[in-house]
Write a protein that holds these residues in place. Sequence first.
Motif, short mmCIF file in Angstrom:
data_model
loop_
_atom_site.label_atom_id
_atom_site.label_comp_id
_atom_site.label_asym_id
_atom_site.label_seq_id
_atom_site.Cartn_x
_atom_site.Cartn_y
_atom_site.Cartn_z
N THR A 163 3.75 -0.22 -3.03
CA THR A 163 3.62 -1.47 -3.77
C THR A 163 5.00 -1.92 -4.24
O THR A 163 5.96 -1.13 -4.21
N THR B 283 -0.79 2.70 1.92
CA THR B 283 -0.64 1.25 1.81
C THR B 283 -1.79 0.68 0.98
O THR B 283 -2.87 1.29 0.90
N PRO B 284 -1.57 -0.49 0.38
CA PRO B 284 -2.66 -1.13 -0.35
C PRO B 284 -3.88 -1.36 0.54
O PRO B 284 -5.02 -1.24 0.08
N GLU B 285 -3.65 -1.66 1.81
CA GLU B 285 -4.76 -1.92 2.72
C GLU B 285 -5.62 -0.67 2.92
O GLU B 285 -6.85 -0.77 3.07
N ILE C 51 1.31 4.68 -3.49
CA ILE C 51 0.97 3.57 -2.61
C ILE C 51 2.17 2.62 -2.54
O ILE C 51 2.77 2.30 -3.57
#
Length: 103
Positions: free
Chosen positions: A39, A68-70, A37
């Motif tokens: 980050t 992505t974190p989302e 991810i």
Amino acid sequence: MFPYASAKAGLVGLTRSMALEVGPRGVRVNAVSPGYIETDLLAEYFEQEQPDVRREAESKHILGRLGTPEQVASVVAFLLSDAAGFVTGADWAVDGGVSARFA
């Protein structure tokens, strides 16, 4: 890699066991297993490595990119919602398909 694999297997087992334990009281328990991810920590790791390390990580994902974190948060939000009201004891891979390579 065996410590990581052992720990992940333990978490999946704990998730299932907890679901069995608390499910009769209406509590749902699920795990989310992200892949690579985007980050700050991952960016820092890639900066310390050779340039091809990022490309290699991306190539392991069926989708050919990092998450992505989302995207992880969206899965967590779904699992917390009423739409997932009949989901428990599951491990949700949010990994761009990388775990399919090891199945």
